[in-house]
Design a protein around this motif. Structure first.
Motif, PDB file in Angstrom:
ATOM      1  N   ASN A  74      10.342  -0.626  -9.112  1.00  0.00           N
ATOM      2  CA  ASN A  74      10.398  -2.067  -9.355  1.00  0.00           C
ATOM      3  C   ASN A  74      11.738  -2.545  -8.805  1.00  0.00           C
ATOM      4  O   ASN A  74      12.734  -2.585  -9.520  1.00  0.00           O
ATOM      5  CB  ASN A  74      10.272  -2.358 -10.846  1.00  0.00           C
ATOM      6  CG  ASN A  74      10.242  -3.846 -11.134  1.00  0.00           C
ATOM      7  OD1 ASN A  74      10.205  -4.657 -10.209  1.00  0.00           O
ATOM      8  ND2 ASN A  74      10.264  -4.199 -12.398  1.00  0.00           N
ATOM      9  N   HIS A 126       6.107  -0.980 -10.335  1.00  0.00           N
ATOM     10  CA  HIS A 126       5.664  -2.373 -10.278  1.00  0.00           C
ATOM     11  C   HIS A 126       4.147  -2.423 -10.161  1.00  0.00           C
ATOM     12  O   HIS A 126       3.522  -1.587  -9.507  1.00  0.00           O
ATOM     13  CB  HIS A 126       6.299  -3.074  -9.069  1.00  0.00           C
ATOM     14  CG  HIS A 126       5.956  -4.515  -8.965  1.00  0.00           C
ATOM     15  ND1 HIS A 126       6.201  -5.409  -9.986  1.00  0.00           N
ATOM     16  CD2 HIS A 126       5.373  -5.244  -7.957  1.00  0.00           C
ATOM     17  CE1 HIS A 126       5.806  -6.617  -9.620  1.00  0.00           C
ATOM     18  NE2 HIS A 126       5.297  -6.536  -8.393  1.00  0.00           N
ATOM     19  N   ASN A 145       9.875  -1.613  -3.413  1.00  0.00           N
ATOM     20  CA  ASN A 145       9.045  -1.038  -4.481  1.00  0.00           C
ATOM     21  C   ASN A 145       8.484   0.340  -4.144  1.00  0.00           C
ATOM     22  O   ASN A 145       7.869   0.978  -4.997  1.00  0.00           O
ATOM     23  CB  ASN A 145       7.872  -1.974  -4.798  1.00  0.00           C
ATOM     24  CG  ASN A 145       8.331  -3.300  -5.364  1.00  0.00           C
ATOM     25  OD1 ASN A 145       9.272  -3.360  -6.151  1.00  0.00           O
ATOM     26  ND2 ASN A 145       7.675  -4.374  -4.965  1.00  0.00           N
TER      27      ASN A 145
END
Length: 302
Positions: free
Chosen positions: A245, A252, A292
């Motif tokens: 994330n 994420h 990510n």
């Protein structure tokens, strides 16, 4: 006697003229039909234009409602249609359409029935519908979407996602809460996990229970595979999961509302309530896989 023979010859000549095979076509002529576009899935806001072609001088009779065309040409060359329409020009098709057609010509064997199947989608209209659906997601209305979003896992035990967490940036919400709340809004149901708890964004893909309504596709090519498996038709409600994330390790997760004609329509927790468009899957991955990490996989929710 000569008059009788003359009459017989005249009658024979009349029959020969009436039943003779013209030089340009005969019973041996094979009538075929070709379509300007092959059967398949197409995107066209104003309808798909399909033209039909056959032997010069032949007539095409067609249907677009799934029935079979029935027609003949009598001895006087008149077209007699029992079912269908005489083809006079390009067809404009919308929605799911089956075109069946035959070709006919005097003194010539009618062609076989040719069948073409089309699925025609209006991308602008579908995108507008997805946007309108998204606009009804009032994520900041606590009576509709409370601080904790609860779910029941395959174990029968309940879990929940909190709307915020320690250290979250102002103007954002927890990606797990946001994705789950949007799923419940879009589908009117929960998503099933194998067990409760331990569900940061990076763990979603591994813990989503695979079944007929939650179809899993692994790796960075998952979105391309979903589109391929569904025959390039519009697909809706796709969960994607990443190992990180940003610079964090919680991972994420986000929900893609739709993929329509190669374009992705979605909303992310970093800008809750904002409807975003990526023109291609490659554009989407370039935007999200950098910080990510490479996509772990995607789940198509049906």
């Amino acid at each position: 006697m000569k008059q009788m023979l003359a009459r017989i010859v005249a009658v024979l000549l009349l029959f020969a003229v009436f039943f003779a095979t013209p030089g340009t076509a005969s019973a041996a002529t094979t009538l075929t039909i070709a379509a300007s576009k092959a059967s398949g899935v197409y995107y066209a806001d104003s309808g798909l234009g399909v033209s039909l072609y056959t032997y010069p001088g032949a007539t095409i009779v067609y249907t677009t409602n799934g029935t079979y065309p029935v027609a003949k040409i009598d001895l006087f060359g008149r077209l007699m249609i029992s079912q269908g329409y005489k083809y006079t020009g390009t067809l404009s098709l919308r929605g799911s359409v089956t075109v069946r057609a035959i070709a006919l010509m005097k003194w010539t064997t009618t062609s076989p029935i040719y069948t073409y199947r089309y699925e025609v989608y209006a991308p602008t209209q579908l995108a507008a519908a997805a946007r309108a659906k998204h606009s009804g997601f009032d994520w900041n209305n606590t009576s509709k979407f409370p601080f904790n979003a609860y779910y029941t896992a395959a174990t029968g035990r309940r879990g929940y996602f909190s709307k915020t967490y320690s250290g979250i940036k102002a103007g954002t919400v927890n990606c797990t809460w946001y994705a789950f709340s949007r799923i419940k809004y879009n589908l009117g149901r929960d998503i099933l996990f194998t067990s409760e708890g331990g569900l940061n964004g990076g763990q979603w893909y591994g813990k989503i229970a695979p079944n007929s309504s939650q179809v899993k596709y692994s790796g960075s090519g998952a979105l391309d595979e979903i589109v391929r498996v569904n025959g390039n038709r519009p697909v809706y409600n796709i969960v994607v999961s990443f190992p990180r994330n940003g610079t964090g390790t919680a991972g994420h997760v986000m929900l893609i509302d739709a993929i329509i004609n190669g374009k992705l329509y979605y909303s992310d927790n970093s800008q809750p309530g904002v409807f975003t468009v990526s023109n291609t899957i490659a554009d989407f991955k370039a935007r999200y896989q950098g910080s990510n990490g490479t996509m772990l996989g995607a789940v198509h929710l049906k």
